[in-house]
Design an enzyme around this catalytic site. Structure first.
Site, PDB file in Angstrom:
ATOM      1  N   ASP A  65       6.586  33.503 -97.114  1.00  0.00           N
ATOM      2  CA  ASP A  65       6.613  32.180 -97.730  1.00  0.00           C
ATOM      3  C   ASP A  65       5.476  31.379 -97.122  1.00  0.00           C
ATOM      4  O   ASP A  65       5.517  31.035 -95.929  1.00  0.00           O
ATOM      5  CB  ASP A  65       7.951  31.502 -97.462  1.00  0.00           C
ATOM      6  N   VAL A  66       4.448  31.080 -97.898  1.00  0.00           N
ATOM      7  CA  VAL A  66       3.279  30.398 -97.345  1.00  0.00           C
ATOM      8  C   VAL A  66       3.580  28.972 -96.910  1.00  0.00           C
ATOM      9  O   VAL A  66       2.782  28.369 -96.183  1.00  0.00           O
ATOM     10  CB  VAL A  66       2.094  30.398 -98.334  1.00  0.00           C
ATOM     11  N   TYR A 110       2.242  19.111-109.807  1.00  0.00           N
ATOM     12  CA  TYR A 110       1.399  20.302-109.730  1.00  0.00           C
ATOM     13  C   TYR A 110      -0.076  19.897-109.698  1.00  0.00           C
ATOM     14  O   TYR A 110      -0.851  20.379-108.863  1.00  0.00           O
ATOM     15  CB  TYR A 110       1.675  21.206-110.929  1.00  0.00           C
ATOM     16  N   ALA A 115      -1.387  17.124-108.760  1.00  0.00           N
ATOM     17  CA  ALA A 115      -1.717  16.487-107.488  1.00  0.00           C
ATOM     18  C   ALA A 115      -1.945  17.528-106.398  1.00  0.00           C
ATOM     19  O   ALA A 115      -2.854  17.399-105.569  1.00  0.00           O
ATOM     20  CB  ALA A 115      -0.595  15.536-107.089  1.00  0.00           C
TER      21      ALA A 115
END
Length: 259
Positions: free
Chosen positions: A64-65, A157, A159
């Protein structure tokens, strides 16, 4: 003729699906060893299996980044498997639909956490390894949505994608003395699982708005990313490349009709 990238190593976040799938495949075809990530191990395993036998070795891991710890683990794994790390493709991204009046703090945190913070975290984790490579490359998957265009329902998204570009310009300056370049690809409408999920009517409508007359492929983005990874692109940093079939060019529907 570009210098061969055979034997170099890349991390591709979000590489099990969508645009990341195309980047991973293009890199592996070029002889680059790829460590791809995804949040679902089954998806990761499926993609690794599909890329078996390429000139570049492909492996994967779930991560999970939005977690700095996971990003450090990904980089450490790539270095352990291949002896170093030359390229980071900060590609992982999510795009849940949400009208402005309905967005919650959790909605904002989820999108910014993956799309923007995830980009920062994976670059931070990779800085030492990229410096050691002597020709480090950071390639960010942004979007035309946010930096150039807008679309109702994707303000959060958009932004996050604009934030990535604000980050890369200063990151490119800070990392230039370490011989690391930082650039971004801005895709238009690319045929991926996510786009297909919006329905055929949406896809047909979007294709009509593109001067090239078609939606893009994941390979189109992979090829753009591959250019930024080359030695020949060593003097290119802090830049963005729009890959959209000319979608942002027409000033009106009438302009398209005149074609």
């Amino acid at each position: 003729m570009f210098t061969s990238l055979q034997g170099r190593t890349a991390v591709v976040t979000g590489g099990s699906k969508g645009i990341g799938r195309g980047i991973a495949e293009t890199f592996a075809d070029a002889g680059i060893n790829v460590v791809l990530t995804g949040r679902n191990q089954a998806d990761v395993d499926s993609r690794v299996d599909a890329l078996a036998g390429k000139p570049g070795a492909v492996s994967g891991m779930s991560a999970d980044v939005a977690s700095p710890e996971d990003c450090r683990r990904v980089v450490a794994t790539a270095v352990e498997r291949h002896g170093g790390l030359d390229i980071v493709c900060a590609n992982a991204g999510i795009f849940p639909f949400g009208r402005l009046e309905d967005l919650t703090p959790d909605d904002l945190e989820q999108v910014l956490g993956v799309n923007f913070k995830g980009t920062v975290y994976i670059v931070q984790a990779a800085m030492e390894a990229l410096t050691a490579s002597g020709h480090g490359r950071v390639i960010v998957t942004s979007s035309i949505t946010g930096p150039v265009t807008g679309y109702p329902g994707w303000s959060h998204y958009g932004a996050s994608k604009a934030a990535q570009l604000g980050f890369l310009r200063t990151a490119a300056m800070e990392l230039a003395p370490k011989k690391i370049t930082v650039n971004a690809v801005l895709p238009g409408n690319i045929v991926t699982e996510g786009l297909i999920g919006n329905g055929q009517e949406y896809m047909d409508q979007m294709a009509k708005s593109i001067p090239a007359g078609r939606l893009g492929s994941a390979a189109d983005i992979g090829n753009a990313a591959l250019f930024f990874a080359t030695d020949e692109a060593s003097y290119v940093t802090g830049q963005t490349l729009i890959v959209d079939g000319g979608q942002i060019l027409p000033e009106s529907a009438e302009a398209l009709a005149e074609m």
